[in-house]
Write an enzyme that holds these catalytic residues in place. Structure first.
Site, PDB file in Angstrom:
ATOM      1  N   LYS A   1      12.823  25.105  24.560  1.00  0.00           N
ATOM      2  CA  LYS A   1      13.486  26.182  23.809  1.00  0.00           C
ATOM      3  C   LYS A   1      12.420  27.054  23.156  1.00  0.00           C
ATOM      4  O   LYS A   1      11.527  26.534  22.474  1.00  0.00           O
ATOM      5  CB  LYS A   1      14.405  25.621  22.723  1.00  0.00           C
ATOM      6  CG  LYS A   1      15.116  26.728  21.942  1.00  0.00           C
ATOM      7  CD  LYS A   1      16.060  26.177  20.897  1.00  0.00           C
ATOM      8  CE  LYS A   1      15.400  25.897  19.578  1.00  0.00           C
ATOM      9  NZ  LYS A   1      15.178  27.075  18.718  1.00  0.00           N
TER      10      LYS A   1
ATOM     11  N   LYS B   1      19.206  34.731  19.569  1.00  0.00           N
ATOM     12  CA  LYS B   1      20.387  34.968  18.710  1.00  0.00           C
ATOM     13  C   LYS B   1      20.644  36.458  18.469  1.00  0.00           C
ATOM     14  O   LYS B   1      20.628  36.936  17.332  1.00  0.00           O
ATOM     15  CB  LYS B   1      20.222  34.269  17.352  1.00  0.00           C
ATOM     16  CG  LYS B   1      20.071  32.756  17.426  1.00  0.00           C
ATOM     17  CD  LYS B   1      20.099  32.140  16.039  1.00  0.00           C
ATOM     18  CE  LYS B   1      19.903  30.646  16.031  1.00  0.00           C
ATOM     19  NZ  LYS B   1      18.519  30.217  16.358  1.00  0.00           N
TER      20      LYS B   1
ATOM     21  N   ILE C   1      25.200  46.057  18.011  1.00  0.00           N
ATOM     22  CA  ILE C   1      26.341  46.697  18.665  1.00  0.00           C
ATOM     23  C   ILE C   1      26.348  46.286  20.154  1.00  0.00           C
ATOM     24  O   ILE C   1      25.297  45.922  20.714  1.00  0.00           O
ATOM     25  CB  ILE C   1      26.300  48.230  18.499  1.00  0.00           C
ATOM     26  CG1 ILE C   1      25.018  48.818  19.095  1.00  0.00           C
ATOM     27  CG2 ILE C   1      26.452  48.627  17.030  1.00  0.00           C
ATOM     28  CD1 ILE C   1      25.031  50.346  19.180  1.00  0.00           C
TER      29      ILE C   1
ATOM     30  N   ASN D   1      26.415  47.702  23.065  1.00  0.00           N
ATOM     31  CA  ASN D   1      25.500  48.337  24.016  1.00  0.00           C
ATOM     32  C   ASN D   1      24.078  47.801  23.878  1.00  0.00           C
ATOM     33  O   ASN D   1      23.370  47.576  24.870  1.00  0.00           O
ATOM     34  CB  ASN D   1      25.532  49.853  23.768  1.00  0.00           C
ATOM     35  CG  ASN D   1      24.764  50.623  24.812  1.00  0.00           C
ATOM     36  OD1 ASN D   1      25.051  50.497  25.996  1.00  0.00           O
ATOM     37  ND2 ASN D   1      23.784  51.392  24.384  1.00  0.00           N
TER      38      ASN D   1
ATOM     39  N   THR E   1      23.899  26.470  10.422  1.00  0.00           N
ATOM     40  CA  THR E   1      24.070  25.216   9.672  1.00  0.00           C
ATOM     41  C   THR E   1      23.419  25.283   8.290  1.00  0.00           C
ATOM     42  O   THR E   1      23.612  24.392   7.474  1.00  0.00           O
ATOM     43  CB  THR E   1      23.500  24.021  10.452  1.00  0.00           C
ATOM     44  OG1 THR E   1      22.206  24.361  10.897  1.00  0.00           O
ATOM     45  CG2 THR E   1      24.381  23.662  11.622  1.00  0.00           C
TER      46      THR E   1
ATOM     47  N   GLN F   1      16.115  18.696   8.041  1.00  0.00           N
ATOM     48  CA  GLN F   1      17.439  18.593   8.660  1.00  0.00           C
ATOM     49  C   GLN F   1      18.269  17.607   7.847  1.00  0.00           C
ATOM     50  O   GLN F   1      17.845  16.490   7.584  1.00  0.00           O
ATOM     51  CB  GLN F   1      17.323  18.080  10.114  1.00  0.00           C
ATOM     52  CG  GLN F   1      16.585  19.033  11.035  1.00  0.00           C
ATOM     53  CD  GLN F   1      17.452  20.177  11.526  1.00  0.00           C
ATOM     54  OE1 GLN F   1      18.551  20.397  11.025  1.00  0.00           O
ATOM     55  NE2 GLN F   1      16.935  20.927  12.488  1.00  0.00           N
TER      56      GLN F   1
ATOM     57  N   GLY G   1      12.830  19.279  18.135  1.00  0.00           N
ATOM     58  CA  GLY G   1      11.540  19.892  17.850  1.00  0.00           C
ATOM     59  C   GLY G   1      10.549  18.881  17.323  1.00  0.00           C
ATOM     60  O   GLY G   1       9.898  18.146  18.083  1.00  0.00           O
ATOM     61  N   ARG G   2      10.449  18.828  15.994  1.00  0.00           N
ATOM     62  CA  ARG G   2       9.358  18.080  15.373  1.00  0.00           C
ATOM     63  C   ARG G   2       9.236  16.597  15.727  1.00  0.00           C
ATOM     64  O   ARG G   2       8.100  16.096  15.764  1.00  0.00           O
ATOM     65  CB  ARG G   2       9.412  18.295  13.861  1.00  0.00           C
ATOM     66  CG  ARG G   2       8.981  19.716  13.485  1.00  0.00           C
ATOM     67  CD  ARG G   2       9.449  20.120  12.121  1.00  0.00           C
ATOM     68  NE  ARG G   2      10.893  20.289  12.081  1.00  0.00           N
ATOM     69  CZ  ARG G   2      11.577  20.596  10.992  1.00  0.00           C
ATOM     70  NH1 ARG G   2      10.945  20.766   9.850  1.00  0.00           N
ATOM     71  NH2 ARG G   2      12.878  20.760  11.040  1.00  0.00           N
TER      72      ARG G   2
HETATM   73  O1  C5P Z   1      12.042  20.410  14.511  1.00  0.00           O
HETATM   74  P1  C5P Z   1      13.509  20.339  14.685  1.00  0.00           P
HETATM   75  O2  C5P Z   1      13.987  19.229  15.614  1.00  0.00           O
HETATM   76  O3  C5P Z   1      14.264  20.327  13.384  1.00  0.00           O
HETATM   77  O4  C5P Z   1      13.837  21.703  15.438  1.00  0.00           O
HETATM   78  C1  C5P Z   1      15.098  22.148  15.618  1.00  0.00           C
HETATM   79  C2  C5P Z   1      15.092  23.469  16.338  1.00  0.00           C
HETATM   80  O5  C5P Z   1      16.444  23.870  16.430  1.00  0.00           O
HETATM   81  C3  C5P Z   1      14.355  24.592  15.635  1.00  0.00           C
HETATM   82  O6  C5P Z   1      13.876  25.476  16.659  1.00  0.00           O
HETATM   83  C4  C5P Z   1      15.423  25.269  14.836  1.00  0.00           C
HETATM   84  O7  C5P Z   1      15.208  26.641  14.668  1.00  0.00           O
HETATM   85  C5  C5P Z   1      16.649  25.051  15.707  1.00  0.00           C
HETATM   86  N1  C5P Z   1      17.918  24.993  14.995  1.00  0.00           N
HETATM   87  C6  C5P Z   1      18.179  24.091  13.982  1.00  0.00           C
HETATM   88  N2  C5P Z   1      19.392  24.068  13.374  1.00  0.00           N
HETATM   89  C7  C5P Z   1      20.323  24.910  13.750  1.00  0.00           C
HETATM   90  C8  C5P Z   1      20.087  25.822  14.781  1.00  0.00           C
HETATM   91  C9  C5P Z   1      18.858  25.827  15.382  1.00  0.00           C
HETATM   92  O8  C5P Z   1      17.363  23.293  13.627  1.00  0.00           O
HETATM   93  N3  C5P Z   1      21.491  24.852  13.180  1.00  0.00           N
END
Ligand code: C5P
Length: 241
Positions: free
Chosen positions: A36, A65, A69, A71, A127, A197, A217-218
């Site tokens: 991603k 994301k 508008i 167009n 979120t 998170q 991600g992390r």
């Molecule tokens: O590092 P981590 O696993 O938290 O990364 C989550 C990825 O998902 C990041 O790129 C973050 O921008 C994206 N994301 C998120 N929560 C959301 C939507 C997208 O963590 N609600």
């Protein structure tokens, strides 16, 4: 085509360094389904950066994301299709005409250039927003009601799925049916730090609740050994089915 469980993993390459992203991608590609790339990377490195990192044909979720508008969003989607992503996304709050313009633009651009049409996903409610935040922007009712309302609007207007939190998977799967794609961030293996998170699910929990793709991600990119972390998550996931 049925995916193996580990092919549902998309690794979030949240960096402004193309070399780091390329190295991470190559290290983990064998254990996951794709990558991603979001606004941090894209704003720094642009489409050329995407091409450089994705040169080895790994599926791409281009997470930009769009919200504008109709167009303008259609034009942005047409430009995104040139990068041949598996999926792109827009904000459902852009409304019916914008959602339809995005879906139509993906179809037309893919047909015109002879590439596979990317799925167009919608973001419903970020979120990071809670019920008080929604009230402050004039939205009454619960977060889940708003998520469900925007998911229905997206589905009615040709959108292929949504990005949603783990807490929303079951409600959206029930409402939107088996073919609507549910892509879920906020995933943490039991052994990884939660970080910022809050509402987290393990990879196996998210898949068993009905997620199609997991954004991670992390836990992978921040690990001392990303290849080992990705392989560990792969083994955990493939062990559940
Ligand atoms: O590092 P981590 O696993 O938290 O990364 C989550 C990825 O998902 C990041 O790129 C973050 O921008 C994206 N994301 C998120 N929560 C959301 C939507 C997208 O963590 N609600």
């Amino acid at each position: 085509m049925t995916l193996q469980p580990h092919e549902r993993i998309l690794v979030a390459l949240d960096t402004t360094d193309a070399g780091v992203a390329t190295s991470l991608s190559r290290q983990v590609a064998g254990s996951v389904g794709g990558m991603k790339i979001g606004k941090e990377f894209f704003t720094a490195l642009g489409p050329e950066g995407v091409r450089r990192v994705m040169d080895h044909g790994v599926p791409l979720f281009l997470d930009l994301k769009f919200h504008d508008i109709p167009n303008t969003v259609a034009g942005a989607i047409r430009s995104a299709v040139r990068l041949t992503p598996l999926m792109v996304n827009v904000h459902a709050a852009g409304g019916a005409a914008m959602l339809r313009a995005a879906a139509d633009a993906a179809e037309e651009a893919a047909t015109a250039t002879g590439v596979t049409r990317p799925w167009v996903l919608a973001v419903t409610v970020l979120t990071s927003l809670d019920q008080n935040d929604l009230a402050a922007i004039g939205v009454a009712g619960s977060v889940l009601d708003q998520v469900k309302r925007l998911a229905a609007l997206a589905q009615e207007n040709g959108i292929d799925g949504v990005v949603c939190s783990g807490a929303e998977i079951e409600a959206l799967r029930n409402q939107c049916g088996p073919d609507f794609k549910l892509v879920v961030p906020g995933i943490r293996p039991a052994w990884a730090a939660a970080g910022d998170q809050k509402r987290i699910l393990t990879p196996a929990d998210a898949v068993s609740r009905g997620a199609d793709y997991l954004v991670i991600g992390r836990p992978i990119t921040g690990a001392d050994d990303p290849a080992e972390a990705a392989a560990r998550i792969k083994d955990e996931l493939d062990g559940v089915n």
